[in-house]
Design a protein around this motif. Structure first.
Motif, PDB file in Angstrom:
ATOM      1  N   UNK A  53     -12.048 -13.116  27.209  1.00 28.54           N
ATOM      2  CA  UNK A  53     -11.699 -13.799  25.961  1.00 28.54           C
ATOM      3  C   UNK A  53     -10.697 -14.928  26.185  1.00 28.54           C
ATOM      4  N   UNK A  58     -10.691 -17.810  23.318  1.00 27.87           N
ATOM      5  CA  UNK A  58     -10.496 -17.059  22.072  1.00 27.87           C
ATOM      6  C   UNK A  58      -9.083 -16.497  21.974  1.00 27.87           C
ATOM      7  N   UNK A  81     -16.983 -26.098  24.939  1.00 32.72           N
ATOM      8  CA  UNK A  81     -17.965 -25.228  24.278  1.00 32.72           C
ATOM      9  C   UNK A  81     -19.414 -25.701  24.429  1.00 32.72           C
ATOM     10  N   UNK A  82     -19.639 -26.975  24.619  1.00 30.31           N
ATOM     11  CA  UNK A  82     -21.011 -27.464  24.760  1.00 30.31           C
ATOM     12  C   UNK A  82     -21.676 -27.026  26.051  1.00 30.31           C
ATOM     13  N   UNK A  86     -21.497 -17.734  26.044  1.00 28.34           N
ATOM     14  CA  UNK A  86     -20.647 -16.547  25.982  1.00 28.34           C
ATOM     15  C   UNK A  86     -21.396 -15.383  25.342  1.00 28.34           C
ATOM     16  N   UNK A  88     -20.179 -11.919  23.890  1.00 34.78           N
ATOM     17  CA  UNK A  88     -19.003 -11.102  23.606  1.00 34.78           C
ATOM     18  C   UNK A  88     -19.398  -9.635  23.525  1.00 34.78           C
ATOM     19  N   UNK A  90     -18.387  -7.321  21.415  1.00 32.42           N
ATOM     20  CA  UNK A  90     -18.696  -6.802  20.080  1.00 32.42           C
ATOM     21  C   UNK A  90     -19.830  -7.585  19.427  1.00 32.42           C
ATOM     22  N   UNK A  92     -21.126 -10.112  17.644  1.00 26.57           N
ATOM     23  CA  UNK A  92     -20.960 -11.274  16.782  1.00 26.57           C
ATOM     24  C   UNK A  92     -22.282 -11.863  16.335  1.00 26.57           C
ATOM     25  N   UNK A 145     -28.089 -11.361  21.928  1.00 33.63           N
ATOM     26  CA  UNK A 145     -26.790 -11.961  22.254  1.00 33.63           C
ATOM     27  C   UNK A 145     -26.872 -12.745  23.564  1.00 33.63           C
ATOM     28  N   UNK A 148     -28.659 -16.003  22.866  1.00 33.04           N
ATOM     29  CA  UNK A 148     -27.769 -16.944  22.185  1.00 33.04           C
ATOM     30  C   UNK A 148     -26.769 -17.563  23.156  1.00 33.04           C
ATOM     31  N   UNK A 149     -26.386 -16.790  24.178  1.00 32.25           N
ATOM     32  CA  UNK A 149     -25.442 -17.317  25.170  1.00 32.25           C
ATOM     33  C   UNK A 149     -26.113 -18.355  26.063  1.00 32.25           C
TER      34      UNK A 149
ATOM     35  N   UNK B  82     -17.774  -8.512  11.365  1.00 28.99           N
ATOM     36  CA  UNK B  82     -18.750  -8.316  12.439  1.00 28.99           C
ATOM     37  C   UNK B  82     -18.605  -9.344  13.560  1.00 28.99           C
ATOM     38  N   UNK B  83     -17.469 -10.036  13.588  1.00 28.74           N
ATOM     39  CA  UNK B  83     -17.162 -10.997  14.665  1.00 28.74           C
ATOM     40  C   UNK B  83     -18.113 -12.190  14.707  1.00 28.74           C
ATOM     41  N   UNK B  84     -18.843 -12.409  13.615  1.00 25.26           N
ATOM     42  CA  UNK B  84     -19.764 -13.556  13.600  1.00 25.26           C
ATOM     43  C   UNK B  84     -18.974 -14.863  13.638  1.00 25.26           C
ATOM     44  N   UNK B  86     -16.028 -15.310  14.861  1.00 25.88           N
ATOM     45  CA  UNK B  86     -15.446 -15.394  16.191  1.00 25.88           C
ATOM     46  C   UNK B  86     -16.478 -15.950  17.187  1.00 25.88           C
ATOM     47  N   UNK B  87     -17.699 -15.471  17.059  1.00 22.21           N
ATOM     48  CA  UNK B  87     -18.774 -15.925  17.942  1.00 22.21           C
ATOM     49  C   UNK B  87     -19.016 -17.429  17.747  1.00 22.21           C
ATOM     50  N   UNK B  90     -16.954 -19.912  19.846  1.00 23.12           N
ATOM     51  CA  UNK B  90     -17.254 -20.295  21.231  1.00 23.12           C
ATOM     52  C   UNK B  90     -18.590 -21.040  21.302  1.00 23.12           C
ATOM     53  N   UNK B  91     -18.947 -21.706  20.216  1.00 23.54           N
ATOM     54  CA  UNK B  91     -20.101 -22.615  20.224  1.00 23.54           C
ATOM     55  C   UNK B  91     -19.587 -24.001  19.810  1.00 23.54           C
ATOM     56  N   UNK B  92     -20.418 -25.024  19.951  1.00 27.35           N
ATOM     57  CA  UNK B  92     -19.993 -26.364  19.522  1.00 27.35           C
ATOM     58  C   UNK B  92     -19.836 -26.506  18.006  1.00 27.35           C
ATOM     59  N   UNK B 245     -10.683 -13.871  12.519  1.00 27.98           N
ATOM     60  CA  UNK B 245     -11.135 -12.647  13.174  1.00 27.98           C
ATOM     61  C   UNK B 245     -10.319 -11.454  12.703  1.00 27.98           C
TER      62      UNK B 245
END
Lengths: 306, 245
Positions: A53, A58, A81-82, A86, A88, A90, A92, A145, A148-149, B82-84, B86-87, B90-92, B245
């Motif tokens: 993290x 984060x 980030x581009x 990631x 995670x 949990x 998300x 997930x 998506x990463x 649900x940490x959405x 937060x997720x 870490x995206x653009x 978060x």
């Protein structure tokens, strides 16, 4: 002339992170280069997730520095980030959305994304692509997930327990994907409890315990660090007596097995030591420690934790 | 602000808001139900006015509360839990784009709601003497009310655990309906309660919509100013207190 090493994609230097009075990560340093897989291996609560993290930007380190692509991932978020993928722990992943919707949306975040449908098929999610995430199994959610990463074609991938909850087939698919990424020059940091995973995928393994890095090396170097005899018995053994009688070091290797730092010349001596005491000797072999044994020895876990 | 990301995220937010059955109940069921029920069962005092002239502004206000405050607040609270959110971090996708996408999705829903409520009212025989200026002012009132209620919804969603936020949002919704003059006219309440109810965004929204659509109510400028004030205060509180978060 040796080729110069490319600059590291991830540099963690002296990372320390505390939650209240508890130190989650203490003075941890590591690097991950392009085309390298580094596995963070450690028991629950050893600071793996916190490390991931912090690298993902984060969380802010209390001490030390983290850099991704040469910049601070928190302060220079937009630059990182581009090119960052990631996963995670949990999740998300939005539970009311479907995998197809989420992948289409995430693909639009990035400049040069993978084709969402192709990725869905690749990860064996074709059957559930139009179902809400809420209705998927744990392993399927993990694959969503992971997709998506990866949909943004990252150059650095942070995968926190990527194969947790996956069935063996899905795990192998994931391993194949990670190996592909590695071949494509992606720097990959993954955390795992699974020795097999670390042994198979990782170029280097970082063993962490109590937030501290206790070993960092190639899996073969870690596993080969200790050669000798592996002795198996169904009874409890007093290692101190055995060590004293034979004049060599004896250490626990887990699952009723003991590591005896002796060459194969001493097999007869070891077996007669057991025979003289009426102790059952169920196995004895020249052994190279498995990574699992190294892990248990280094993290000092009781057998059942394995 | 990247338009490609904003467009994709708005499409997702809209689909998610429309997907949920409970959301549709509160966004369309409540306002349409109240409109039809009180038309068929004339128990509300009308003081000689056309009942639908009183009911339509109230139903529109309830509609906006349902979508901008309750539906948006509940969905955002669960996304936090649900940490959405937060997720997304870490995206653009930027925060401004996420907030913008949610706002646009809610505005699309408000347009659908306004069309449904006025359409249902017309079917029940509502024939107001609308003016272009009045309709434009009503649109502005709806927009400001949307901002105000969204701010309240997000202020609640930004701090509480999801189930707590859900309970609180439904409670606040009920209180605003009861005290805001849309179910029980303020004139029927004790003075002190009417004074309190009169400052609520619900009362200002219903009142301003009544003025702009049926020419009965508080001055338009006062109503729009009050709604703008609520919009600013609620948004600032939400932005200051929101935890991702």
């Amino acid at each position: 002339m040796p080729t110069p090493e490319p600059p590291a994609s991830i540099v963690v230097d002296g990372l320390t992170k505390r939650y209240g009075g508890r130190t989650a990560v203490a003075d941890l340093s590591l690097t991950v280069h392009p085309g390298e897989v580094l596995a963070l291996l450690g028991p629950n609560g050893s600071g793996k997730t916190t490390t991931v993290e912090c690298i993902a930007g984060l969380r802010a380190p209390d001490m030390g520095t983290v850099s991704v692509f040469g910049v601070n991932p928190r302060r220079e978020r937009e630059q990182v980030v581009g090119r960052l993928g990631v996963m995670l722990q949990e999740g998300g992943t939005h539970r009311s959305a479907t995998p197809a919707e989420l992948l289409r949306t995430f693909a639009a975040y990035y400049d040069d994304p993978l084709e969402p449908l192709a990725l869905i098929e690749r990860l064996g999610l074709g059957q559930v692509a139009a179902q809400r995430v809420r209705t998927l199994s744990g392993g399927e959610r993990q694959r969503v997930a992971l997709a998506l990463a990866l949909v943004g074609q990252p150059r650095v991938a942070l995968l926190d327990e990527p194969t947790a909850g996956m069935d063996p087939a899905a795990r192998r698919q994931t391993w194949a994907l990670v190996q592909e990424l590695r071949t494509g020059g992606v720097a990959i940091l993954l955390t795992t409890h699974a020795m097999e995973e670390a042994e198979r995928l990782a170029d280097r393994v970082a063993v962490v315990d109590g937030g501290t890095l206790i070993a960092l090396d190639r899996p073969s170097a870690l596993a080969g660090a200790k050669t000798g005899l592996l002795v198996e018995t169904t009874t409890t053994l007093d290692p101190a007596t055995l060590a004293e009688d034979l004049g060599v070091a004896v250490s626990r290797a887990g699952d009723g097995r003991w590591h005896v730092a002796a060459s194969t010349d001493m097999i007869a001596e070891v077996s007669s030591w057991f025979a003289a005491r009426g102790l059952p000797l169920t196995g004895i072999a020249a052994a190279r420690e498995r990574l699992e044994d190294v892990y248990l020895r280094l993290t000092d876990s009781p057998d059942e934790a394995a | 602000m990247n338009l490609r990301r904003l467009r994709a995220q708005t499409a997702l937010e809209l689909r998610l808001l429309l997907r949920n059955g409970e959301n549709l109940l509160v966004t369309l069921g409540a306002p349409l139900g109240m409109l039809v029920f009180f038309t068929l069962v004339p128990v509300l005092p009308t003081a000689g006015r056309e009942p639908l002239d009183i009911l339509v502004p109230g139903a529109l206000t309830v509609a906006v509360m349902g979508s901008a405050m309750v539906a948006l607040g509940i969905s955002t609270a669960f996304e936090r839990e649900h940490s959405v959110l937060r997720r997304y971090g870490v995206t653009p996708l930027r925060r401004g784009e996420l907030v913008g996408a949610k706002a646009l999705a809610v505005l699309v829903i408000v347009v659908v709601q306004a069309t449904a409520v006025t359409g249902a009212a017309a079917a029940l025989g509502w024939r107001p003497g609308l003016t272009p200026g009045g309709v434009a002012a009503a649109g502005l009132a709806l927009l400001l009310a949307t901002c105000a209620f969204a701010g309240i919804g997000l202020a609640i969603a930004g701090r509480l655990p999801a189930m707590g936020a859900l309970a609180m949002l439904n409670g606040v919704f009920l209180l605003l309906v009861l005290l805001g003059g849309v179910a029980v006219p303020l004139a029927e309440m004790p003075d002190w309660l009417a004074a309190f109810g009169g400052i609520l965004p619900t009362a200002w929204a219903a009142g301003t919509l009544s003025t702009t659509l049926t020419s009965t109510g508080p001055p338009v400028v006062a109503g729009l100013s009050a709604l703008a004030g609520w919009a600013v205060v609620a948004s600032v509180v939400a932005a200051r207190t929101f935890r991702w978060e």
